[in-house]
Write a protein that holds these residues in place. Structure first.
Motif, mmCIF file in Angstrom:
data_model
loop_
_atom_site.group_PDB
_atom_site.id
_atom_site.type_symbol
_atom_site.label_atom_id
_atom_site.label_comp_id
_atom_site.label_asym_id
_atom_site.label_seq_id
_atom_site.Cartn_x
_atom_site.Cartn_y
_atom_site.Cartn_z
ATOM 1 N N VAL A 118 2.591 11.348 -3.538
ATOM 2 C CA VAL A 118 1.258 10.763 -3.713
ATOM 3 C C VAL A 118 0.706 10.297 -2.371
ATOM 4 N N ILE A 119 1.566 9.690 -1.545
ATOM 5 C CA ILE A 119 1.137 9.278 -0.205
ATOM 6 C C ILE A 119 0.719 10.495 0.603
ATOM 7 N N VAL B 283 1.490 9.517 7.372
ATOM 8 C CA VAL B 283 2.593 10.417 7.720
ATOM 9 C C VAL B 283 3.898 9.645 7.881
ATOM 10 N N ALA B 284 3.854 8.532 8.596
ATOM 11 C CA ALA B 284 5.069 7.754 8.848
ATOM 12 C C ALA B 284 5.634 7.178 7.546
ATOM 13 N N ALA B 285 4.767 6.649 6.680
ATOM 14 C CA ALA B 285 5.238 6.041 5.431
ATOM 15 C C ALA B 285 5.850 7.072 4.503
ATOM 16 N N GLU B 286 5.208 8.234 4.364
ATOM 17 C CA GLU B 286 5.742 9.246 3.454
ATOM 18 C C GLU B 286 7.043 9.839 3.996
ATOM 19 N N ASN B 287 7.139 10.009 5.326
ATOM 20 C CA ASN B 287 8.364 10.535 5.912
ATOM 21 C C ASN B 287 9.542 9.606 5.660
ATOM 22 N N PHE B 288 9.301 8.298 5.742
ATOM 23 C CA PHE B 288 10.369 7.325 5.536
ATOM 24 C C PHE B 288 10.930 7.450 4.115
ATOM 25 N N LYS C 40 6.332 -2.063 10.640
ATOM 26 C CA LYS C 40 5.398 -2.131 9.513
ATOM 27 C C LYS C 40 5.722 -1.071 8.472
ATOM 28 N N VAL C 41 5.925 0.159 8.931
ATOM 29 C CA VAL C 41 6.246 1.254 8.013
ATOM 30 C C VAL C 41 7.572 0.996 7.327
ATOM 31 N N MET C 42 8.552 0.474 8.072
ATOM 32 C CA MET C 42 9.866 0.211 7.515
ATOM 33 C C MET C 42 9.796 -0.841 6.403
#
Length: 554
Positions: free
Chosen positions: A198-199, A441-446, A503-505
């Motif tokens: 979804v992200i 991109v960073a959030a979905e990759n995590f 933040k993403v973590m």
């Protein structure tokens, strides 16, 4: 547990399943040829007796399965279904509890539409790869799209081919992990991968408008941008609602339209190419976080097509072929435009951000080529949106068919599409579309990294505990080779996770914690009968190979 009575047309015996929470035991009792719709039997402590009618051969099979299931329960397992990945529910669907048993929900996907659906799940064209040049320069960008597929894309595609043909049903990787590690981790896999999807889908309205804003500045922000995102989401969601076959062939048309302008730009740029420009690199000024996240985002999601395996025509043969053709298509679709863009014009590394290919088209070919690239980008983002939404919504349907989600997620529209899953996925896209490209991109990759670790573990574990289970396509390596194949991508996952911003973590770990809490809550509501759950009786049975090997799935 909700009461239910199921009746087989060929009735000569009654199978009574006594349900205690998530456990079940079965006995065979004689029965007349007809059973009336009287209320189900309930014992003294309020336990429901779930009744189903079966013929004599089915009764014997049930008795044999009951013995096997009892062994599993004595060993502490929750599995009581006769299909891998059971979640403790009886393997029957109530007359009024679940969705109707339909063998064929419409036309199935053939190889060509499936290739382009995979193409859009993974790539959609070179739109979004510009940041790799911005972060590391032409040489490392080109090397990344040559080497990264060998480390990541090829292993992921091979695992998807083996596991997808082993479990040819909607739900895909959720079923893989459930079968290997149990329903709890299967649910966590489903939650993380759905949220990641979804992200990911929230990116496409952003990219769509980023490419158009140079020609239509009003779309750069404010109310016009918000209305454009809303309108685009509604239109594409409706296309998903109308049917997967339509989505597949629309993906073919969009794919051809999206790739053609880069072919034309490549031929036009041949006189302007300077090969020495491809060799520019400054290893000391590389933004490794942006570089790796860009490569990772543009070359992952090969497993997403597994959640549509139940909608594929002859998936045992079609899925591996489609993955192979799509892999070639994706890699060439990145390298050719990169060679053109970096070799035809002088390097301005800071300008290489999303949308820059349209500027290169303007320099190389003129206004007409620029508009073609922008139109192709818009069409490509439409294709990626539709493919991702199809995968996400059918994943929820597959989880509901396995009893992991309430049965309302398993209900299909008159076009055979999962209406509730589509609406949930579209709502998530609208809620997240305000984020920036890099943050998404960073959030979905995590989150995606966590899901892939579970997939690798499930792949290796099933090789160990179920070596005799049917695998129409099997990677030609043994167990040790399967482990070695998972090592490089696992190392890459650790690097991506380590380079994530704080933040993403924090946001991603909070999402993981929500999943850890959500599954026990759903399980509790199931025990209290607050929501209706059912297990589809149409699920594939691959236990034969496991029983022959006398292996118990825990």
């Amino acid at each position: 547990m909700a009461a239910a009575v199921e009746i087989s047309k060929r009735s000569s015996s009654v199978v009574v399943s006594q349900i205690h929470g998530d456990d079940a035991s079965s006995i065979d009792i004689p029965t007349p040829q007809k059973i009336t719709g009287s209320p189900p039997a309930v014992d003294a402590d309020g336990t429901v007796l779930k009744v189903a009618v079966a013929d004599d051969a089915q009764t014997q099979t049930s008795s044999h399965q009951t013995t096997h299931d009892q062994k599993l329960r004595n060993g502490g397992s929750e599995q009581t279904s006769n299909t891998m990945g059971g979640n403790g529910a009886a393997d029957y669907v109530g007359i009024s509890e679940g969705p109707p048993r339909v063998v064929n929900h419409g036309r199935k996907l053939s190889v060509l539409p499936l290739v382009f659906l995979i193409f859009y799940e993974v790539s959609g064209g070179p739109f979004g790869i510009e940041d790799s040049v911005n972060a590391a320069g032409p040489l490392l960008a080109l090397a990344g799209f040559l080497i990264f597929p060998l480390i990541w894309s090829v292993p992921e595609a091979l695992i998807t081919a083996e596991m997808g043909t082993m479990f040819p049903e909607n739900g895909g990787y959720v079923v893989w992990v459930s079968s290997a590690l149990g329903p709890f981790w299967g649910f966590q896999q489903g939650w993380m991968k759905w949220l990641s999807g979804v992200i990911d889908n929230a990116l496409y309205p952003v990219l769509f408008l980023d490419y158009l804003k140079s020609g239509i500045p009003a779309l750069g922000g404010g109310l016009p941008r918000v209305m454009a995102v809303l309108a685009l989401t509604i239109v594409l969601t409706y296309m998903n609602y109308r049917g997967l076959t339509i989505v597949g062939w629309v993906a073919v048309l969009l794919g051809v339209f999206s790739i053609l302008p880069f072919v034309v730009m490549g031929f036009i740029s041949i006189p302007k190419l300077r090969p020495k420009r491809w060799l520019v690199a400054d290893i000391h000024n590389v933004d490794w976080n942006l570089y790796l996240n860009t490569l990772f985002w543009n070359l992952n999601y090969w497993d997403s097509i597994s959640t549509l395996a139940g909608e594929v025509e002859n998936p045992q043969k079609t899925l591996p072929k489609a993955l192979f053709y799509a892999l070639i298509h994706v890699i060439l679709g990145y390298l050719f435009p990169l060679l053109t863009g970096t070799g035809a014009i002088p390097l301005r590394q800071d300008l290489w951000t999303d949308g820059y290919f349209s500027d290169i088209a303007m320099i190389v070919g003129g206004v007409w080529l620029r508009w073609w690239i922008q139109g192709a980008a818009a069409m490509s983002n439409m294709g990626m949106f539709m493919a991702e939404m199809s995968s996400d919504s059918f994943q929820l349907l597959g989880m509901a068919e396995r009893g992991m989600l309430p049965e309302l997620f398993a209900r299909r529209s008159r076009y055979g599409t999962p209406l509730v899953g589509i609406l949930f996925s579209a709502s998530g896209v609208l809620l997240l579309s305000w984020l920036s490209f890099q943050e998404i991109v960073a959030a979905e990759n995590f989150l995606y990294c966590f899901g892939m670790i579970l997939e690798f573990i499930a792949f290796v574990r099933l090789r160990i505990i179920a070596p005799a289970a049917p695998r129409p396509y099997k990677i030609p390596v043994g167990t040790f080779g399967a482990i070695l194949m998972c090592v490089p991508p696992t190392i890459l996952i650790c690097v991506v996770l380590a380079l994530s911003s704080l933040k993403v973590m924090i946001v991603s770990l909070a999402a993981v914690v929500i999943g850890l809490i959500l599954q026990p809550c759903i399980k509790h509501s199931k025990k209290k009968s607050w929501l209706r759950f059912s297990v589809s009786s149409n699920l594939p049975d691959i236990h034969a190979g496991i029983h022959e090997n006398e292996t118990l799935i825990i």
